[in-house]
Scaffold this motif. Structure first.
Motif, PDB file in Angstrom:
ATOM      1  N   VAL A  58     -39.901  40.185 -49.309  1.00  0.00           N
ATOM      2  CA  VAL A  58     -39.182  39.913 -48.054  1.00  0.00           C
ATOM      3  C   VAL A  58     -40.173  39.965 -46.897  1.00  0.00           C
ATOM      4  O   VAL A  58     -40.642  41.036 -46.509  1.00  0.00           O
ATOM      5  CB  VAL A  58     -38.046  40.944 -47.822  1.00  0.00           C
ATOM      6  CG1 VAL A  58     -37.286  40.617 -46.543  1.00  0.00           C
ATOM      7  CG2 VAL A  58     -37.089  40.977 -49.009  1.00  0.00           C
ATOM      8  N   ARG A  59     -40.543  38.811 -46.379  1.00  0.00           N
ATOM      9  CA  ARG A  59     -41.409  38.757 -45.192  1.00  0.00           C
ATOM     10  C   ARG A  59     -40.644  38.231 -43.985  1.00  0.00           C
ATOM     11  O   ARG A  59     -41.117  38.291 -42.861  1.00  0.00           O
ATOM     12  CB  ARG A  59     -42.621  37.861 -45.465  1.00  0.00           C
ATOM     13  CG  ARG A  59     -43.504  38.379 -46.591  1.00  0.00           C
ATOM     14  CD  ARG A  59     -44.873  37.742 -46.646  1.00  0.00           C
ATOM     15  NE  ARG A  59     -45.579  38.182 -47.848  1.00  0.00           N
ATOM     16  CZ  ARG A  59     -45.553  37.528 -49.009  1.00  0.00           C
ATOM     17  NH1 ARG A  59     -44.884  36.383 -49.132  1.00  0.00           N
ATOM     18  NH2 ARG A  59     -46.197  38.008 -50.055  1.00  0.00           N
ATOM     19  N   ALA A  60     -39.447  37.725 -44.232  1.00  0.00           N
ATOM     20  CA  ALA A  60     -38.614  37.169 -43.154  1.00  0.00           C
ATOM     21  C   ALA A  60     -38.177  38.271 -42.187  1.00  0.00           C
ATOM     22  O   ALA A  60     -38.123  39.433 -42.563  1.00  0.00           O
ATOM     23  CB  ALA A  60     -37.380  36.511 -43.759  1.00  0.00           C
ATOM     24  N   HIS A  61     -37.868  37.886 -40.935  1.00  0.00           N
ATOM     25  CA  HIS A  61     -37.267  38.830 -39.985  1.00  0.00           C
ATOM     26  C   HIS A  61     -35.784  38.927 -40.304  1.00  0.00           C
ATOM     27  O   HIS A  61     -35.110  37.907 -40.388  1.00  0.00           O
ATOM     28  CB  HIS A  61     -37.403  38.319 -38.550  1.00  0.00           C
ATOM     29  CG  HIS A  61     -38.820  38.200 -38.089  1.00  0.00           C
ATOM     30  ND1 HIS A  61     -39.404  39.099 -37.222  1.00  0.00           N
ATOM     31  CD2 HIS A  61     -39.777  37.285 -38.393  1.00  0.00           C
ATOM     32  CE1 HIS A  61     -40.661  38.752 -36.998  1.00  0.00           C
ATOM     33  NE2 HIS A  61     -40.908  37.651 -37.695  1.00  0.00           N
ATOM     34  N   VAL A  62     -35.290  40.143 -40.466  1.00  0.00           N
ATOM     35  CA  VAL A  62     -33.873  40.337 -40.796  1.00  0.00           C
ATOM     36  C   VAL A  62     -33.147  40.921 -39.582  1.00  0.00           C
ATOM     37  O   VAL A  62     -33.562  41.957 -39.051  1.00  0.00           O
ATOM     38  CB  VAL A  62     -33.717  41.276 -42.015  1.00  0.00           C
ATOM     39  CG1 VAL A  62     -32.240  41.483 -42.338  1.00  0.00           C
ATOM     40  CG2 VAL A  62     -34.464  40.710 -43.226  1.00  0.00           C
ATOM     41  N   HIS A  63     -32.092  40.237 -39.128  1.00  0.00           N
ATOM     42  CA  HIS A  63     -31.336  40.683 -37.950  1.00  0.00           C
ATOM     43  C   HIS A  63     -29.884  40.944 -38.332  1.00  0.00           C
ATOM     44  O   HIS A  63     -29.275  40.135 -39.022  1.00  0.00           O
ATOM     45  CB  HIS A  63     -31.322  39.608 -36.859  1.00  0.00           C
ATOM     46  CG  HIS A  63     -32.686  39.173 -36.433  1.00  0.00           C
ATOM     47  ND1 HIS A  63     -33.361  39.759 -35.386  1.00  0.00           N
ATOM     48  CD2 HIS A  63     -33.510  38.211 -36.923  1.00  0.00           C
ATOM     49  CE1 HIS A  63     -34.543  39.179 -35.244  1.00  0.00           C
ATOM     50  NE2 HIS A  63     -34.659  38.237 -36.162  1.00  0.00           N
ATOM     51  N   THR A  64     -29.338  42.057 -37.863  1.00  0.00           N
ATOM     52  CA  THR A  64     -27.898  42.289 -37.999  1.00  0.00           C
ATOM     53  C   THR A  64     -27.299  42.172 -36.607  1.00  0.00           C
ATOM     54  O   THR A  64     -27.726  42.882 -35.696  1.00  0.00           O
ATOM     55  CB  THR A  64     -27.616  43.703 -38.548  1.00  0.00           C
ATOM     56  OG1 THR A  64     -28.314  43.846 -39.775  1.00  0.00           O
ATOM     57  CG2 THR A  64     -26.140  43.899 -38.789  1.00  0.00           C
ATOM     58  N   VAL A  65     -26.368  41.246 -36.431  1.00  0.00           N
ATOM     59  CA  VAL A  65     -25.721  41.121 -35.116  1.00  0.00           C
ATOM     60  C   VAL A  65     -24.283  41.616 -35.272  1.00  0.00           C
ATOM     61  O   VAL A  65     -23.526  41.118 -36.083  1.00  0.00           O
ATOM     62  CB  VAL A  65     -25.787  39.684 -34.564  1.00  0.00           C
ATOM     63  CG1 VAL A  65     -27.232  39.282 -34.305  1.00  0.00           C
ATOM     64  CG2 VAL A  65     -25.138  38.683 -35.489  1.00  0.00           C
ATOM     65  N   GLY A  66     -23.931  42.641 -34.513  1.00  0.00           N
ATOM     66  CA  GLY A  66     -22.737  43.412 -34.874  1.00  0.00           C
ATOM     67  C   GLY A  66     -21.425  43.061 -34.209  1.00  0.00           C
ATOM     68  O   GLY A  66     -20.397  43.603 -34.578  1.00  0.00           O
ATOM     69  N   GLY A  67     -21.392  42.168 -33.246  1.00  0.00           N
ATOM     70  CA  GLY A  67     -20.196  42.083 -32.404  1.00  0.00           C
ATOM     71  C   GLY A  67     -19.208  40.972 -32.712  1.00  0.00           C
ATOM     72  O   GLY A  67     -18.425  40.590 -31.850  1.00  0.00           O
ATOM     73  N   LEU A  68     -19.223  40.432 -33.953  1.00  0.00           N
ATOM     74  CA  LEU A  68     -18.342  39.275 -34.215  1.00  0.00           C
ATOM     75  C   LEU A  68     -17.152  39.641 -35.097  1.00  0.00           C
ATOM     76  O   LEU A  68     -16.678  38.847 -35.889  1.00  0.00           O
ATOM     77  CB  LEU A  68     -19.134  38.146 -34.881  1.00  0.00           C
ATOM     78  CG  LEU A  68     -20.372  37.630 -34.129  1.00  0.00           C
ATOM     79  CD1 LEU A  68     -20.990  36.455 -34.875  1.00  0.00           C
ATOM     80  CD2 LEU A  68     -20.019  37.201 -32.709  1.00  0.00           C
ATOM     81  N   SER A  69     -16.620  40.823 -34.953  1.00  0.00           N
ATOM     82  CA  SER A  69     -15.537  41.254 -35.853  1.00  0.00           C
ATOM     83  C   SER A  69     -14.277  40.413 -35.674  1.00  0.00           C
ATOM     84  O   SER A  69     -13.967  39.940 -34.582  1.00  0.00           O
ATOM     85  CB  SER A  69     -15.186  42.712 -35.590  1.00  0.00           C
ATOM     86  OG  SER A  69     -14.172  43.119 -36.475  1.00  0.00           O
ATOM     87  N   ALA A  70     -13.545  40.247 -36.782  1.00  0.00           N
ATOM     88  CA  ALA A  70     -12.243  39.558 -36.743  1.00  0.00           C
ATOM     89  C   ALA A  70     -11.097  40.556 -36.615  1.00  0.00           C
ATOM     90  O   ALA A  70      -9.931  40.179 -36.609  1.00  0.00           O
ATOM     91  CB  ALA A  70     -12.063  38.708 -37.999  1.00  0.00           C
ATOM     92  N   HIS A  71     -11.445  41.848 -36.537  1.00  0.00           N
ATOM     93  CA  HIS A  71     -10.415  42.892 -36.391  1.00  0.00           C
ATOM     94  C   HIS A  71     -10.499  43.521 -35.012  1.00  0.00           C
ATOM     95  O   HIS A  71     -11.595  43.821 -34.524  1.00  0.00           O
ATOM     96  CB  HIS A  71     -10.623  44.006 -37.420  1.00  0.00           C
ATOM     97  CG  HIS A  71     -10.169  43.647 -38.799  1.00  0.00           C
ATOM     98  ND1 HIS A  71      -8.877  43.844 -39.217  1.00  0.00           N
ATOM     99  CD2 HIS A  71     -10.817  43.094 -39.833  1.00  0.00           C
ATOM    100  CE1 HIS A  71      -8.762  43.440 -40.472  1.00  0.00           C
ATOM    101  NE2 HIS A  71      -9.925  42.967 -40.877  1.00  0.00           N
ATOM    102  N   ALA A  72      -9.342  43.770 -34.421  1.00  0.00           N
ATOM    103  CA  ALA A  72      -9.314  44.511 -33.165  1.00  0.00           C
ATOM    104  C   ALA A  72      -9.865  45.910 -33.396  1.00  0.00           C
ATOM    105  O   ALA A  72      -9.739  46.463 -34.491  1.00  0.00           O
ATOM    106  CB  ALA A  72      -7.875  44.601 -32.660  1.00  0.00           C
ATOM    107  N   ASP A  73     -10.494  46.481 -32.370  1.00  0.00           N
ATOM    108  CA  ASP A  73     -10.965  47.863 -32.468  1.00  0.00           C
ATOM    109  C   ASP A  73      -9.855  48.806 -31.988  1.00  0.00           C
ATOM    110  O   ASP A  73      -8.718  48.397 -31.762  1.00  0.00           O
ATOM    111  CB  ASP A  73     -12.279  48.044 -31.705  1.00  0.00           C
ATOM    112  CG  ASP A  73     -12.136  47.815 -30.204  1.00  0.00           C
ATOM    113  OD1 ASP A  73     -10.994  47.616 -29.721  1.00  0.00           O
ATOM    114  OD2 ASP A  73     -13.162  47.822 -29.498  1.00  0.00           O
TER     115      ASP A  73
END
Ligand SMILES: [Zn+2]
Length: 462
Positions: free
Chosen positions: A393-408
């Motif tokens: 794994v040499r790729a840059h790995v990003h987690t983007v957290g704000g696209l939930s389909a559930h209400a908080d």
């Protein structure tokens, strides 16, 4: 009126609640249990109610943890109607046929692996069961009160979670009194792109409320979208490819929506864009067919285009040869493919060809469960096994957290707060930690009478 809880009562998957109303018996959802192999084996167990005693089924939405055992219900003798919103009725065959082929592949693998060579593991259900299920569907529009059984009236309200998702309102006459039971289904966050915000439900004597994210607050969606724009810019500078593992329903369409909205700003015309998933292509077609259900911003975005989701440089690849063709693209491609957690699907081919390059950006727009390949990548694995090959794994790995389909927590509390008079609540569809925290929130803010559902628990609607 009375409710008995069977599934998603202390866990998140397997949504299933039984209702007695006006002398009839109904089922709300008939979802699949999802998780480890042991947990999923529970799907084969007998239903904890008499299938032939059911008069109607009402489905909240097309996610498999809400609809996935319907073909089994039909195979085991259910012949009555299955009520659902029109878009849900169009999504259902796609979801259930996909589940049937996964079940068939699972059974075949199990039989191959069985040591005695005589194992006869049957799939949970097959295509014929799915087709029989589809024939029993009765599609209705949102907000259209429908007498589904003598004295029992169903109204579906837009839940803003995925296309066609509904909160269920059941009214029944009993001893000269009207009783109203409301089942939230899965509730989306306000401001979810494409979909309208969850519709309020005016009145209820009892509310069954989901609580998946009842213990947390989501990150702001706009910040997440801006972050994606920045990652695309970096990838272009490095002349790399961008891989986005995404579920076929909801997330893939949302990404295409943001691409349409930020087309100029993100200079997207210079990219080749692929949605490499036959299922996502079909689901996108259903979304486009139901454009009348979109919110105002989405209608405006696509007003002057021949059809929603189309971009001049977007290719929806359906067959295998087209998919393999993408492997030759060394840079300048954005590839959206399933599965969302990289456990299967075409994303694995793309990972194999791209993970080894430092120019590659891998963007995870959704939650990665424990034990999945996606989770290992998010956790920073140096190398992963793909199709029997060790890939560094040499790729840059990003987690983007704000696209939930559930209400908080606040979204759920707000939805509940709009119902008159803070009626009693039973919390479903949530792990215990989330439910316990959310019960406290409802008690503090509204003084509500809150119960946590357990399998077998019965609650009267008073
Ligand atoms: Zn759902």
């Amino acid at each position: 009126m009375r409710v008995r809880f069977h599934g998603a009562a202390g866990e998140v998957t397997g949504s299933c609640h039984e209702v007695e109303a006006g002398g009839h018996r109904l089922l709300l959802d008939c979802g699949m249990i999802q998780g480890s192999r042991e947990q999923e084996r529970r799907n084969l167990e007998p239903f904890p109610f008499a299938v032939d005693g059911l008069d109607a089924v009402v489905l909240s939405h097309a996610h498999i943890d809400h609809c996935g055992r319907l073909p089994l219900l039909v195979a085991r003798g259910y012949r009555g109607p299955i009520w659902a919103q029109k878009a849900t009725a169009d999504l259902l065959p796609i979801m259930l046929l996909d589940a049937a082929s996964l079940a068939e592949a699972d059974a075949a693998r199990f039989n191959r692996e069985a040591r005695d060579g005589r194992s006869d593991h049957r799939p949970l259900f097959d295509r014929d069961d799915v087709e029989a299920t589809i024939r029993q569907l009765r599609a209705i529009a949102y907000d259209e009160a429908t007498e589904i059984l003598p004295g029992v009236v169903l109204t579906l309200r837009d839940a803003g979670h995925i296309l066609g998702s509904a909160s269920v309102e059941l009214r029944a006459q009993e001893d000269g009194h009207e009783r109203v039971l409301v089942f939230s289904g899965d509730i989306g966050p306000r401001g979810t792109p494409i979909l309208r915000d969850p519709a309020p439900v005016p009145r209820a004597d009892l509310v069954l409320l989901e609580s998946t994210y009842g213990d947390r607050r989501h990150r702001d969606r706009a910040a997440t979208v801006a972050e994606i724009g920045g990652i695309l810019e970096d990838a272009w500078r490095d002349q790399g490819n961008v891989l986005i593992p995404a579920f076929a329903v909801g997330r893939s369409q949302e990404l295409l929506y943001w691409f349409a909205r930020h087309w100029d700003e993100w200079k997207l015309a210079r990219w080749k864009i692929f949605v490499d998933s036959p299922m996502a292509a079909k689901v996108t077609g259903v979304y486009a067919k139901h454009a009348d259900l979109f919110d105002e911003a989405a209608k405006r975005t696509w007003r002057d285009r021949p059809e929603p989701f189309r971009l001049p440089n977007l290719r929806l690849t359906v067959d295998q040869a087209q998919s393999r063709g993408i492997n030759g693209v060394r840079g300048g491609a954005i590839i959206i493919a399933g599965s969302g957690m990289c456990n299967g699907g075409r994303i694995r081919h793309h990972l194999r060809h791209n993970l080894g390059h430092a120019q590659t950006r891998l963007i995870f727009p959704g939650y990665q469960a424990e034990g999945t390949l996606g989770r290992r990548l998010v956790d920073g694995a140096d190398a992963v096994m793909l199709m029997g090959e060790r890939v560094p794994v040499r790729a840059h790995v990003h987690t983007v957290g704000g696209l939930s389909a559930h209400a908080d927590r606040d979204g759920l509390a707000e939805w509940y707060g709009r119902i008159d008079g803070a009626p009693p609540v039973v919390l479903v569809h949530g792990e215990d930690r989330a439910r316990t925290a959310f019960a406290r929130t409802l008690q503090e803010r509204f003084g509500s009478d809150v119960t946590l559902a357990r399998p077998g628990l019965t609650t009267d609607v008073l």
